[in-house]
Design an enzyme around this catalytic site. Structure first.
Site, PDB file in Angstrom:
ATOM      1  N   ALA A  66      38.849  30.513  40.130  1.00  0.00           N
ATOM      2  CA  ALA A  66      38.995  29.302  39.538  1.00  0.00           C
ATOM      3  C   ALA A  66      38.400  29.217  38.031  1.00  0.00           C
ATOM      4  O   ALA A  66      37.387  29.929  37.976  1.00  0.00           O
ATOM      5  CB  ALA A  66      38.396  28.253  40.430  1.00  0.00           C
ATOM      6  N   GLY A 106      39.035  32.098  43.736  1.00  0.00           N
ATOM      7  CA  GLY A 106      40.336  31.416  43.907  1.00  0.00           C
ATOM      8  C   GLY A 106      41.474  32.429  43.758  1.00  0.00           C
ATOM      9  O   GLY A 106      42.495  32.149  44.342  1.00  0.00           O
ATOM     10  N   GLU A 109      41.874  34.043  46.987  1.00  0.00           N
ATOM     11  CA  GLU A 109      42.538  33.143  47.813  1.00  0.00           C
ATOM     12  C   GLU A 109      43.906  32.870  47.720  1.00  0.00           C
ATOM     13  O   GLU A 109      44.768  32.782  48.437  1.00  0.00           O
ATOM     14  CB  GLU A 109      41.943  31.570  47.604  1.00  0.00           C
ATOM     15  CG  GLU A 109      40.384  31.806  48.268  1.00  0.00           C
ATOM     16  CD  GLU A 109      39.567  30.551  48.072  1.00  0.00           C
ATOM     17  OE1 GLU A 109      39.308  30.261  46.921  1.00  0.00           O
ATOM     18  OE2 GLU A 109      39.339  29.752  49.101  1.00  0.00           O
ATOM     19  N   GLU A 129      31.965  32.769  45.050  1.00  0.00           N
ATOM     20  CA  GLU A 129      31.465  31.572  45.117  1.00  0.00           C
ATOM     21  C   GLU A 129      30.415  31.379  45.497  1.00  0.00           C
ATOM     22  O   GLU A 129      29.563  30.235  44.867  1.00  0.00           O
ATOM     23  CB  GLU A 129      32.563  30.674  45.814  1.00  0.00           C
ATOM     24  CG  GLU A 129      33.893  30.406  45.574  1.00  0.00           C
ATOM     25  CD  GLU A 129      34.935  31.620  45.952  1.00  0.00           C
ATOM     26  OE1 GLU A 129      34.359  32.736  46.193  1.00  0.00           O
ATOM     27  OE2 GLU A 129      36.091  31.575  45.870  1.00  0.00           O
TER      28      GLU A 129
HETATM   29  N1  T1G Z   1      35.683  30.487  34.798  1.00  0.00           N
HETATM   30  C1  T1G Z   1      35.610  30.297  33.592  1.00  0.00           C
HETATM   31  N2  T1G Z   1      35.246  31.394  32.891  1.00  0.00           N
HETATM   32  C2  T1G Z   1      34.996  32.574  33.328  1.00  0.00           C
HETATM   33  C3  T1G Z   1      35.225  32.761  34.594  1.00  0.00           C
HETATM   34  C4  T1G Z   1      35.663  31.828  35.369  1.00  0.00           C
HETATM   35  N3  T1G Z   1      35.824  32.111  36.740  1.00  0.00           N
HETATM   36  N4  T1G Z   1      34.701  34.263  34.726  1.00  0.00           N
HETATM   37  C5  T1G Z   1      34.415  34.793  33.441  1.00  0.00           C
HETATM   38  N5  T1G Z   1      34.663  34.107  32.582  1.00  0.00           N
HETATM   39  C6  T1G Z   1      34.443  33.955  31.064  1.00  0.00           C
HETATM   40  C7  T1G Z   1      33.203  34.466  30.913  1.00  0.00           C
HETATM   41  O1  T1G Z   1      32.003  33.283  30.678  1.00  0.00           O
HETATM   42  C8  T1G Z   1      33.040  35.204  29.439  1.00  0.00           C
HETATM   43  O2  T1G Z   1      33.252  34.148  28.482  1.00  0.00           O
HETATM   44  C9  T1G Z   1      34.263  35.784  29.608  1.00  0.00           C
HETATM   45  O3  T1G Z   1      35.232  35.037  30.689  1.00  0.00           O
HETATM   46  C10 T1G Z   1      34.210  37.078  30.074  1.00  0.00           C
HETATM   47  O4  T1G Z   1      33.656  37.226  31.207  1.00  0.00           O
HETATM   48  C11 T1G Z   1      38.625  28.009  43.941  1.00  0.00           C
HETATM   49  C12 T1G Z   1      36.118  27.698  43.475  1.00  0.00           C
HETATM   50  C13 T1G Z   1      35.550  38.029  36.352  1.00  0.00           C
HETATM   51  C14 T1G Z   1      34.180  40.116  36.868  1.00  0.00           C
HETATM   52  O5  T1G Z   1      32.633  33.595  40.059  1.00  0.00           O
HETATM   53  O6  T1G Z   1      32.568  37.681  37.759  1.00  0.00           O
HETATM   54  O7  T1G Z   1      37.391  30.513  42.333  1.00  0.00           O
HETATM   55  O8  T1G Z   1      31.361  34.580  27.174  1.00  0.00           O
HETATM   56  O9  T1G Z   1      32.011  39.091  30.175  1.00  0.00           O
HETATM   57  O10 T1G Z   1      32.536  41.705  32.207  1.00  0.00           O
HETATM   58  O11 T1G Z   1      37.526  28.694  46.030  1.00  0.00           O
HETATM   59  O12 T1G Z   1      33.452  37.330  34.570  1.00  0.00           O
HETATM   60  O13 T1G Z   1      33.662  35.611  26.653  1.00  0.00           O
HETATM   61  O14 T1G Z   1      33.132  33.056  26.205  1.00  0.00           O
HETATM   62  O15 T1G Z   1      31.966  38.352  32.499  1.00  0.00           O
HETATM   63  O16 T1G Z   1      35.184  41.727  32.284  1.00  0.00           O
HETATM   64  C15 T1G Z   1      34.859  32.572  41.314  1.00  0.00           C
HETATM   65  C16 T1G Z   1      32.924  35.025  37.551  1.00  0.00           C
HETATM   66  C17 T1G Z   1      35.087  31.082  40.405  1.00  0.00           C
HETATM   67  C18 T1G Z   1      33.865  35.120  38.907  1.00  0.00           C
HETATM   68  C19 T1G Z   1      34.955  39.997  34.652  1.00  0.00           C
HETATM   69  N6  T1G Z   1      35.048  33.493  40.266  1.00  0.00           N
HETATM   70  N7  T1G Z   1      33.407  35.862  36.786  1.00  0.00           N
HETATM   71  O17 T1G Z   1      33.803  40.386  34.096  1.00  0.00           O
HETATM   72  O18 T1G Z   1      34.083  39.524  31.708  1.00  0.00           O
HETATM   73  S1  T1G Z   1      35.228  29.853  41.773  1.00  0.00           S
HETATM   74  C20 T1G Z   1      33.927  34.014  39.992  1.00  0.00           C
HETATM   75  C21 T1G Z   1      32.867  37.439  36.755  1.00  0.00           C
HETATM   76  C22 T1G Z   1      36.211  29.916  42.498  1.00  0.00           C
HETATM   77  C23 T1G Z   1      37.840  28.914  44.549  1.00  0.00           C
HETATM   78  C24 T1G Z   1      36.439  28.944  43.965  1.00  0.00           C
HETATM   79  C25 T1G Z   1      33.410  38.114  35.650  1.00  0.00           C
HETATM   80  C26 T1G Z   1      34.667  38.931  36.000  1.00  0.00           C
HETATM   81  P1  T1G Z   1      32.643  34.194  27.151  1.00  0.00           P
HETATM   82  P2  T1G Z   1      32.990  38.605  31.266  1.00  0.00           P
HETATM   83  P3  T1G Z   1      33.795  41.047  32.678  1.00  0.00           P
END
Ligand code: T1G
Length: 709
Positions: A66, A106, A109, A129
């Protein structure tokens, strides 16, 4: 679709509709992207020329989950992933998820709502999450137990860990690992499944594996997780959702139950705190006003001066990243001891299965020792980690200034000395900055990168990028005593000593702060770090006239040091030790009482845990506002990263500065004033920082803004 457009690409190839998630950089499932996917699916469903669908991701991954930026709205907008999955599961045309890179949260999912999933062999899937204080809110807690069973669902969703494609296939979370081109294999899988019509597999139709023993499995898994963080709400909600899935209740009811639990968490303080830290860590690496695309210096070969505990630990960070290191000591026997310590540490990790023997051999092969400064001449980065004495560091850095090649970066690992003075000693201050590692240096994630007055921008930017390569969380600090962390720690330790002289005991202090959530109470932490280390620094600061003009200031730690009670390593400090086990020592209370009598400090027996926490935490936070006002830290989030990554501050509160917002700035200010009155605050230890007072006034005059925070 142009790469620059955010949304879902759509094309039909060989009667297969290919829907491509396209929302750089992680294909986060924003409302726009979800709408695009939904439109594509309805379009494929309505098109008689389409027999199957493949969903894939543009760029480096399938989908990072998400879009966390949307959580602040407090709701989930339509079409949500549940809507999309329900439609896919109703389709008579097979839908295949083609996963490369990451499929997280997500994103996974969405894949579980497809009929089939195929992944590249190096793909990673997971449900992170819980690390954001929420849970899979789009069917993850209901479909995963049906595909992989209760135990696997609990493990993945409670831990947030990622697994590879092979494990995912073994668990039943994906159907195949691509042998050739992922998209081609996915299209072939989709075409092969066409014509099955009603026979298409859906996760929701499966029974929950392990339902019969779910209660015990869930209780055991939850107990293990809550041991570390008893107040964490997300794990408990996850357990309830998986329990609901295992209860045999209707799948759709399970989705509703899960969604309510998700929204409660998303709108709670713990998730707001963890999301704050997620973005704060990403922001911390950014340097304001840096020239765009500034060329960075190439760092491949590293030199470390000093093969002691810090030097050896620092060296390991680079060896672990595959970078050659020359470790320098003046005396051969000290050098040999340092290298042997690194070897034994790796050997212990091999024994514990943390690394393989081959990894140890590779790392040790990258390490060589030297007693000759001339060997620093080809190094791209040299870090000094010699004894914490200014004259010694100046001499070392003067030599480095001469022997290091042009363009080499020279870093000091000092934790208390003036980086600008050390930089001047090199004769090339633009090439110099501080790299403050935290002990044990090969384990602690935090790295304070101290920008000197003359540090060149490209030097700072180079080291901030290098930090990621050595798996450190880097935060930029300006030059001041203690930088960000230790400067705030000083007020925390000051109140610890005063409370002990007023009548609190080490066990009471530690219990109060560990009850707040600190990984380790202050007295145990001091005994671990070494009381002599702190006493030595205090003596140095007193010699500089940098301490408040009162003999009672930190008198207890200095008395313990004078008595040789140097902490765990000496068998006694604030506690006495039975091996590594701290045991209360009445002698410490007597020493504290004697000092109280000597300095006329009133002894009390009404000290509460609440007062202890306020007295240690509020001045610490107040110092954070002073650090912001002086420009030592770029952002309040940076300070929160320092404390959660480097000092065991509870992430569920978001860090000291985020906690200040949660408490309320006016309330924080007023409590400081109250504590100042209570302690006859002669040295203004509790006087609210001007920035805090201004922010508190703003908060009072704009109350609604805070409530939306
Ligand atoms: N949402 C918004 N921004 C995100 C993001 C996300 N999920 N993931 C990364 N970014 C931004 C991050 O802040 C950075 O921004 C840029 O993308 C590159 O990230 C519905 C509710 C995917 C493994 O927790 O683990 O899904 O600093 O440097 O090293 O049930 O990002 O460039 O402006 O980390 O290649 C669950 C979190 C959400 C994944 C990639 N997902 N992200 O790593 O890039 S909740 C997460 C990561 C959800 C559902 C629920 C990593 C990555 P900026 P990066 P990377």
């Amino acid at each position: 679709m142009a790469d620059t457009d955010v949304g879902a690409g759509y094309e039909v190839r060989d009667r297969v509709a290919i829907i491509t998630l396209n929302a750089p950089p992680v294909n986060g499932l924003s409302q726009a992207l979800r709408a695009g996917i939904n439109d594509g699916l309805h379009r494929a469903h309505a098109d008689d020329g389409v027999g199957a669908v493949v969903i894939t991701g543009a760029g480096k991954m399938f989908c990072g989950g998400a879009d966390i930026n949307e959580f602040g709205s407090g709701e989930v907008t339509e079409p949500d992933v549940n809507n999309i999955c329900a439609f896919m599961e109703s389709m008579a045309k097979p839908v295949v998820a083609a996963i490369h890179g990451h499929a997280l949260g997500g994103g996974m999912e969405l894949a579980l709502g497809c009929h089939f999933r195929i992944a590249t062999k190096d793909a990673k899937i997971g449900f992170p999450e819980v690390t954001l204080g929420v849970l899979p809110g789009a069917g993850g807690t209901q479909r995963t137990p049906r595909l992989a069973g209760v135990a696997v669902a609990l493990d993945l969703i409670l831990s947030g860990r990622m697994i590879g494609a092979k494990d995912a296939q073994e668990y039943g979370l994906i159907d195949a690992v691509a042998q050739g081109d992922l998209l081609e294999d996915a299209i072939a899988l989709a075409l092969d499944a066409t014509g099955r019509g009603e026979g298409l597999p859906t996760a929701k139709a499966l029974p929950v594996k392990g339902a019969d023993t779910a209660a015990e499995t869930i209780a055991a898994a939850l107990e293990k997780v809550l041991r570390r963080a008893p107040d964490a709400q997300a794990p408990k909600a996850i357990a309830r959702c998986i329990e609901f899935a295992a209860s045999g209740k209707d799948f759709e009811e399970g989705l509703k139950f899960e969604r309510k639990e998700f929204l409660d968490l998303m709108n709670g303080t713990q998730s707001k705190a963890l999301r704050h830290l997620f973005f704060a860590e990403k922001a911390a690496v950014k340097i304001p006003n840096l020239e765009k695309d500034l060329p960075l210096r190439q760092i491949e070969r590293v030199g470390i001066i000093g093969a002691g505990t810090m030097g050896g630990g620092i060296a390991m960070n680079f060896l672990n990243a595959g970078m050659p290191v020359t470790l320098l000591e003046i005396a051969q026997d000290a050098l040999d001891r340092g290298i042997e310590k690194i070897r034994s540490t790796y050997a212990s990790n091999v024994e514990k299965g943390r690394i393989t023997q081959a990894q140890m051999d590779t790392r040790m092969a990258l390490l060589n020792g030297s007693t000759d400064y001339a060997d620093m001449a080809d190094r791209d980065l040299v870090i000094e980690a010699v004894f914490e004495n200014m004259k010694i560091k100046q001499d070392v850095c003067a030599t480095l200034g001469e022997v290091c090649k042009e363009g080499a970066i020279i870093a000091t690992n000092t934790s208390t000395l003036d980086v600008d003075i050390i930089a001047e000693a090199t004769g090339r201050p633009a090439d110099v900055l501080g790299m403050h590692f935290f002990s044990p240096a090969h384990i602690m994630r935090l790295l304070e990168v101290v920008r000197g007055a003359k540090t060149a921008p490209d030097v700072l930017a180079t080291v901030m990028q290098l930090a990621r390569r050595i798996n450190k969380v880097a935060v930029v600090s300006g030059v001041c005593y203690g930088f960000i962390g230790n400067r705030m720690l000083e007020s925390y330790l000051r109140e610890m000593d005063y409370l002990l002289m007023e009548g609190a005991t080490p066990a009471q202090l530690d219990a109060a702060l560990e009850g707040f959530g600190m990984a380790m109470g202050p007295c145990r932490m001091m005994d671990m770090a070494g009381i002599d280390v702190n006493a030595f620094v205090l003596d140095g600061r007193e010699a500089e006239g940098a301490l408040p003009d009162t003999p009672s200031y930190r008198a207890l730690v200095r008395e313990l040091g004078a008595l040789g009670r140097n902490g765990q390593k000496a068998g006694k400090g604030y506690y006495k030790y039975d091996g590594r086990t701290p045991v209360e020592d009445p002698e410490v209370n007597r020493i504290a009482a004697d000092l109280a009598a000597k300095f006329g400090i009133r002894r009390r027996n009404d000290i509460t845990d609440a007062e202890i926490c306020d007295r240690l935490l509020y001045p610490l936070i107040n110092e954070g506002f002073k650090i912001m006002e002086e420009g030592i830290a770029y952002r309040e989030g940076d300070i929160d990263v320092v404390w959660t990554a480097g000092y065991g501050w509870p992430p569920l509160t978001g860090g000291p500065m985020h906690l200040a917002e949660t408490i309320g700035l006016a309330k924080l200010r007023d409590r400081l004033v109250e504590l100042g009155k209570q302690t006859q605050d002669r040295f203004e230890f509790f006087t609210p920082a001007p920035l805090l007072s201004r922010r508190a006034d703003e908060e009072t005059s704009n109350p609604t803004e805070k409530s939306n925070a």
